[in-house]
Design a protein around this motif. Structure first.
Motif, PDB file in Angstrom:
ATOM      1  N   ASP A 125      48.981 -69.111  70.972  1.00  0.00           N
ATOM      2  CA  ASP A 125      47.631 -69.332  71.130  1.00  0.00           C
ATOM      3  C   ASP A 125      46.901 -69.690  69.830  1.00  0.00           C
ATOM      4  O   ASP A 125      46.241 -70.823  69.371  1.00  0.00           O
ATOM      5  CB  ASP A 125      46.926 -68.207  71.662  1.00  0.00           C
ATOM      6  CG  ASP A 125      47.260 -67.753  72.892  1.00  0.00           C
ATOM      7  OD1 ASP A 125      47.665 -68.569  73.734  1.00  0.00           O
ATOM      8  OD2 ASP A 125      46.866 -66.491  73.430  1.00  0.00           O
ATOM      9  N   GLU A 149      48.157 -72.855  68.349  1.00  0.00           N
ATOM     10  CA  GLU A 149      47.621 -73.963  69.050  1.00  0.00           C
ATOM     11  C   GLU A 149      46.246 -74.350  68.730  1.00  0.00           C
ATOM     12  O   GLU A 149      45.851 -75.473  68.587  1.00  0.00           O
ATOM     13  CB  GLU A 149      47.554 -73.621  70.607  1.00  0.00           C
ATOM     14  CG  GLU A 149      46.990 -74.903  71.397  1.00  0.00           C
ATOM     15  CD  GLU A 149      46.902 -74.624  72.851  1.00  0.00           C
ATOM     16  OE1 GLU A 149      46.007 -75.273  73.603  1.00  0.00           O
ATOM     17  OE2 GLU A 149      47.670 -73.616  73.330  1.00  0.00           O
ATOM     18  N   ALA A 150      45.441 -73.121  68.254  1.00  0.00           N
ATOM     19  CA  ALA A 150      44.064 -73.404  67.894  1.00  0.00           C
ATOM     20  C   ALA A 150      44.105 -74.033  66.319  1.00  0.00           C
ATOM     21  O   ALA A 150      43.013 -74.566  66.221  1.00  0.00           O
ATOM     22  CB  ALA A 150      43.322 -72.269  68.066  1.00  0.00           C
ATOM     23  N   ALA A 170      36.061 -70.882  69.608  1.00  0.00           N
ATOM     24  CA  ALA A 170      35.816 -72.080  70.262  1.00  0.00           C
ATOM     25  C   ALA A 170      37.229 -72.259  71.384  1.00  0.00           C
ATOM     26  O   ALA A 170      36.703 -72.709  72.527  1.00  0.00           O
ATOM     27  CB  ALA A 170      35.651 -73.360  69.431  1.00  0.00           C
ATOM     28  N   PHE A 171      38.164 -71.929  70.597  1.00  0.00           N
ATOM     29  CA  PHE A 171      39.446 -72.121  71.897  1.00  0.00           C
ATOM     30  C   PHE A 171      39.446 -70.992  72.830  1.00  0.00           C
ATOM     31  O   PHE A 171      39.772 -71.494  74.056  1.00  0.00           O
ATOM     32  CB  PHE A 171      40.439 -71.647  70.782  1.00  0.00           C
ATOM     33  CG  PHE A 171      42.119 -71.402  71.562  1.00  0.00           C
ATOM     34  CD1 PHE A 171      42.873 -72.616  71.892  1.00  0.00           C
ATOM     35  CD2 PHE A 171      42.194 -70.321  71.899  1.00  0.00           C
ATOM     36  CE1 PHE A 171      43.849 -72.290  72.625  1.00  0.00           C
ATOM     37  CE2 PHE A 171      43.499 -69.897  72.656  1.00  0.00           C
ATOM     38  CZ  PHE A 171      44.411 -70.907  73.056  1.00  0.00           C
ATOM     39  N   ARG A 172      38.808 -69.946  72.588  1.00  0.00           N
ATOM     40  CA  ARG A 172      38.756 -68.961  73.635  1.00  0.00           C
ATOM     41  C   ARG A 172      37.707 -69.428  74.613  1.00  0.00           C
ATOM     42  O   ARG A 172      38.013 -69.305  75.913  1.00  0.00           O
ATOM     43  CB  ARG A 172      38.225 -67.456  73.172  1.00  0.00           C
ATOM     44  CG  ARG A 172      39.191 -66.737  72.348  1.00  0.00           C
ATOM     45  CD  ARG A 172      38.719 -65.398  71.952  1.00  0.00           C
ATOM     46  NE  ARG A 172      37.520 -65.174  71.701  1.00  0.00           N
ATOM     47  CZ  ARG A 172      36.717 -64.120  71.311  1.00  0.00           C
ATOM     48  NH1 ARG A 172      37.504 -62.961  71.089  1.00  0.00           N
ATOM     49  NH2 ARG A 172      35.590 -64.011  70.796  1.00  0.00           N
ATOM     50  N   ARG A 173      36.599 -70.061  74.230  1.00  0.00           N
ATOM     51  CA  ARG A 173      35.492 -70.494  75.404  1.00  0.00           C
ATOM     52  C   ARG A 173      36.023 -71.670  76.045  1.00  0.00           C
ATOM     53  O   ARG A 173      35.964 -71.918  77.373  1.00  0.00           O
ATOM     54  CB  ARG A 173      34.459 -71.061  74.405  1.00  0.00           C
ATOM     55  CG  ARG A 173      33.719 -69.814  74.133  1.00  0.00           C
ATOM     56  CD  ARG A 173      32.355 -70.318  73.536  1.00  0.00           C
ATOM     57  NE  ARG A 173      32.251 -70.945  72.500  1.00  0.00           N
ATOM     58  CZ  ARG A 173      32.144 -70.647  71.341  1.00  0.00           C
ATOM     59  NH1 ARG A 173      32.176 -69.181  70.955  1.00  0.00           N
ATOM     60  NH2 ARG A 173      32.406 -71.387  70.241  1.00  0.00           N
ATOM     61  N   ARG A 174      36.980 -72.341  75.509  1.00  0.00           N
ATOM     62  CA  ARG A 174      37.641 -73.714  76.057  1.00  0.00           C
ATOM     63  C   ARG A 174      38.528 -73.102  77.361  1.00  0.00           C
ATOM     64  O   ARG A 174      38.565 -73.761  78.520  1.00  0.00           O
ATOM     65  CB  ARG A 174      38.371 -74.717  75.161  1.00  0.00           C
ATOM     66  CG  ARG A 174      37.475 -75.401  74.366  1.00  0.00           C
ATOM     67  CD  ARG A 174      38.146 -76.541  73.841  1.00  0.00           C
ATOM     68  NE  ARG A 174      39.250 -76.295  73.095  1.00  0.00           N
ATOM     69  CZ  ARG A 174      39.235 -75.701  71.653  1.00  0.00           C
ATOM     70  NH1 ARG A 174      38.015 -76.007  71.014  1.00  0.00           N
ATOM     71  NH2 ARG A 174      40.288 -75.498  70.944  1.00  0.00           N
ATOM     72  N   ARG A 175      39.238 -71.993  76.874  1.00  0.00           N
ATOM     73  CA  ARG A 175      40.420 -71.557  77.908  1.00  0.00           C
ATOM     74  C   ARG A 175      40.071 -70.868  79.051  1.00  0.00           C
ATOM     75  O   ARG A 175      40.532 -70.969  80.085  1.00  0.00           O
ATOM     76  CB  ARG A 175      41.274 -70.796  76.880  1.00  0.00           C
ATOM     77  CG  ARG A 175      42.536 -70.256  77.605  1.00  0.00           C
ATOM     78  CD  ARG A 175      43.477 -69.412  76.759  1.00  0.00           C
ATOM     79  NE  ARG A 175      42.863 -68.269  76.311  1.00  0.00           N
ATOM     80  CZ  ARG A 175      43.502 -67.307  75.448  1.00  0.00           C
ATOM     81  NH1 ARG A 175      44.739 -67.458  75.290  1.00  0.00           N
ATOM     82  NH2 ARG A 175      42.984 -66.195  75.145  1.00  0.00           N
ATOM     83  N   ARG A 176      38.739 -70.212  78.803  1.00  0.00           N
ATOM     84  CA  ARG A 176      38.243 -69.471  80.029  1.00  0.00           C
ATOM     85  C   ARG A 176      36.748 -68.895  79.675  1.00  0.00           C
ATOM     86  O   ARG A 176      36.428 -68.847  78.356  1.00  0.00           O
ATOM     87  CB  ARG A 176      39.061 -68.134  80.602  1.00  0.00           C
ATOM     88  CG  ARG A 176      39.613 -67.240  79.457  1.00  0.00           C
ATOM     89  CD  ARG A 176      40.543 -66.282  79.865  1.00  0.00           C
ATOM     90  NE  ARG A 176      41.780 -66.776  80.283  1.00  0.00           N
ATOM     91  CZ  ARG A 176      42.996 -67.104  79.697  1.00  0.00           C
ATOM     92  NH1 ARG A 176      42.749 -66.683  78.350  1.00  0.00           N
ATOM     93  NH2 ARG A 176      43.889 -67.366  80.371  1.00  0.00           N
ATOM     94  N   SER A 177      36.213 -68.519  80.431  1.00  0.00           N
ATOM     95  CA  SER A 177      34.845 -68.158  80.383  1.00  0.00           C
ATOM     96  C   SER A 177      34.571 -66.625  80.913  1.00  0.00           C
ATOM     97  O   SER A 177      35.345 -65.968  81.701  1.00  0.00           O
ATOM     98  CB  SER A 177      33.615 -68.913  81.154  1.00  0.00           C
ATOM     99  OG  SER A 177      33.913 -68.961  82.554  1.00  0.00           O
TER     100      SER A 177
END
Length: 679
Positions: free
Chosen positions: A338, A341-342, A388-395
């Motif tokens: 992860d 990737e970010a 930002a990566f976490r927010r794109r991945r899921r909410s």
């Protein structure tokens, strides 16, 4: 008011609570708590099934999916019970009464809280999470229903008698008032020391809660009593918590509690009240020690709240869920893949090493990083990219209702942040939140609402709302010196006395006179997940009396502190916020009356925080407003030009001085020299 829907069915679709709306599709015929539900139980001769939870609760989600959406379990509940849902954040009074019943019946508690009771609201069985059927030695709902149904029809008196016994047991006891005494402070510090985890910080083992009110008490006790051991307990705890997984190293803010002793793996929900009080504790620690790490953690916590829980108009949401994608903590766990990737492979290597992120999913933490204090400064850009990566991945689900008491705690933390850090953005956030409470959660007659959501204010405010908001307004006054803060705080204190004070035995009730009566009307003195409203009331009244000089506030503060001292005698460590209030009387701060022909200087609030002065500020702009609030202010005339300082203690003032050099000398008299902050 009873719901307009009278036919059988799930009535929660008409509610505002996010928790209720999560259960609006259940096949259970849920009622919200209302008189109609209990009339229904009496008319149909059924016991009541009460389920209490909140929308960001992981195990509430689990029981909702497994049990309340199970068709067979729902059919049995509908057949044998009248079923009621309660959002504990909207009705803390109901939650407090039945959590006390659960603890009396089982010795423990938690959420989801499950209560079986008579149509007269008397509880005869209590528990927490229930699977639909027996599982691995855990009682299942279907088996419980079968047994209770049998007893209700064959041996009902046994259940009724147990309900009456539990009700008598949880009724508030009469407590003799006592004089606040330093021995209570010492005993509390000793009790906390015996439970202190010297390796990891915190008190006790897993599950381990941050308990910000205990840390705030120990910080104040360390400062007032000169107890280095108390300060060491706090510093170890604050440092290890901030290094652990309970602190979101990527996005800031604290999770609810740790599932292990070392703060490594949290229960992932984030609550407004926890983060407000923890930010306050880190700010106080920074003010006392000057350690930059505490400043950083405080700022990252406050910035998390403003960024993630802030709402249009200035209020703050309750919290964020532990679950995402149906799995607890999935939002926060990261793998090395992860991070690569970010960030890219090059930057990911050091980042993963410092945060102990491996090939498998990990909770980022700094427990193995000896340079933890430099992490944010060195990895700020990488953290923001990962966030930002976490927010794109899921909410994450956010419970967006606004609670008066919890928002008040946040106002207090933001106001303190401006005094300690000189960060005006925090003061502006505090002022916006205050305006939200004033315009949307204050009734025309000055009484408070408890909750606002979706353009609706509802539920009469309870003691916590009045007490914490009064405290917050005084924290805000000590930051911006606006008489409107004092005026509003005084009005709340008067209403608090009229609505909640027990004239016969002393102490404040949790709920107002003339409001809905539950099976008992509790008075709270001990701290639980948050400080008690009774303790917050004592703290606010003591400070209000000191600032205004009003006799009615002084008398009421003395009575409340005496009641709290009586309550705390058996176990002082469970009353840390009450002890904080008592220190206002045991170790009164010196007061500074500042009068000026011009505007107030920017350094004034910071000086009050640094030198621990209670400051009353008088200028031509506010002198008329102060005259009604603080009659003693008349004794301090505004000079024709310049400014004047009166340093006072115990009702007596030194001769006034007219310049900062002389004021510094007065302040330092009789104490160690401090680094000047008056610039």
């Amino acid at each position: 008011m009873d719901k307009i829907l009278t036919a059988e069915g799930n009535r929660l679709q008409y509610e505002k609570s996010p928790y209720f709306l999560q259960h609006a599709g259940d096949p259970v015929h849920w009622w919200s708590w209302c008189p109609g539900a209990f009339r229904e139980a009496k008319a149909k001769d059924k016991p009541v099934f009460l389920s209490i939870g909140y929308s960001t609760c992981h195990w509430c989600h689990v029981m909702g999916r497994e049990t309340f959406q199970d068709p067979e379990a729902a059919q049995a509940l509908n057949r044998e019970f009248v079923c009621i849902k309660v959002d504990r954040e909207e009705r803390p009074d109901i939650d407090a009464v039945y959590m006390a019943a659960c603890q009396a019946l089982t010795g423990s508690g938690g959420w989801p809280l499950t209560i079986l009771m008579t149509p007269d609201q008397e509880p005869f069985w209590a528990g927490t999470y229930l699977p639909p059927r027996d599982r691995g030695g855990r009682l299942g709902l279907m088996e419980l229903i079968d047994e209770v149904s049998r007893l209700w029809h064959a041996d009902r008196q046994r259940l009724l008698s147990l309900g009456q016994e539990v009700t008598r047991h949880i009724a508030p006891r009469r407590t003799a008032p006592a004089e606040p005494d330093e021995s209570l402070l010492w005993q509390a510090a000793e009790e906390l020391s015996r439970r202190f985890d010297r390796d990891n910080g915190g008190f006790g083992g897993a599950l381990k809660f941050p308990a910000a009110h205990e840390l705030i008490f120990l910080l104040e006790y360390a400062r007032r009593a000169g107890d280095a051991g108390a300060l060491e307990m706090v510093e170890t705890t604050l440092t290890q918590m901030a290094r652990g997984g309970i602190f979101d190293q990527i996005g800031g803010g604290f999770c609810r509690y740790s599932t292990d002793e070392a703060w490594r793996v949290p229960h992932f929900e984030k609550m407004l009240c926890d983060n407000a009080l923890l930010a306050y504790a880190y700010l106080e620690a920074y003010a006392q020690t000057g350690r930059p790490y505490y400043r950083e953690v405080a700022c990252r916590t406050l910035d998390y709240v403003i960024g993630e829980l802030g709402l249009p108009g200035g209020g703050f949401a309750c919290g964020q869920d532990a679950d995402s994608g149906g799995e607890e903590g999935k939002f926060y766990r990261l793998t090395r893949a992860d991070v690569e990737e970010a960030l890219g492979t090059g930057e990911a290597q050091e980042f993963c090493y410092r945060l102990s992120i491996g090939k498998e999913e990990s909770v980022p933490n700094l427990l193995a990083d000896e340079k933890y204090a430099d992490f944010w400064a060195e990895q700020k850009a990488q953290c923001r990219a990962l966030a930002a990566f976490r927010r794109r991945r899921r909410s994450l689900h956010r419970d967006d209702k606004v609670l008066t008491g919890w928002n008040a705690m946040m106002i207090a933390a933001l106001a303190k942040a401006d005094r300690v850090l000189g960060e005006e953005r925090y003061l502006k956030a505090a002022q916006s939140a205050r305006l939200f409470l004033k315009t949307r959660l204050t009734q025309p007659d000055g009484r408070l609402w408890l909750r606002w959501r979706d353009r609706e204010a509802a539920i009469d405010g309870q003691l916590d709302d009045y007490a914490f908001y009064c405290w917050a307004l005084l924290e805000l006054y000590e930051t911006e010196f606006s008489p409107s803060c004092l005026r509003e705080a005084a009005g709340l204190a008067d209403r608090m006395a009229a609505l909640f004070w027990d004239e016969a035995d002393g102490g404040f009730y949790r709920t107002a006179s003339g409001g809905e009566r539950l099976i008992v009307r509790p008075k709270d003195s001990f701290d639980s997940g948050t400080p008690s409203g009774g303790a917050a009331a004592g703290l606010a009244l003591a400070r209000l009396a000191r600032l205004t000089g009003q006799e009615r506030f002084r008398r009421l503060a003395e009575k409340q502190l005496a009641w709290l001292a009586g309550e705390a005698g058996d176990y002082p460590a469970a009353h840390c916020f009450a002890l904080l209030a008592m220190m206002e009387e045991l170790y009164p701060s010196r007061e500074l009356v500042y009068v000026s022909a011009g505007r107030m200087p920017q350094w004034l609030a910071g000086a009050g925080e640094y030198y621990r002065l209670a400051i009353l500020a008088k200028t031509p702009e506010n002198c008329r407003a102060l005259a009604n609030l603080c009659p003693r202010a008349e004794a301090y005339p505004i000079p024709g030009e310049g400014e004047r300082f009166y340093l006072c203690r115990d009702g007596a003032c030194e001769a006034p001085v007219d310049n900062l050099t002389e004021l510094r000398e007065l302040i330092r008299e009789g104490q160690e020299a401090l680094e000047p902050v008056l610039q």
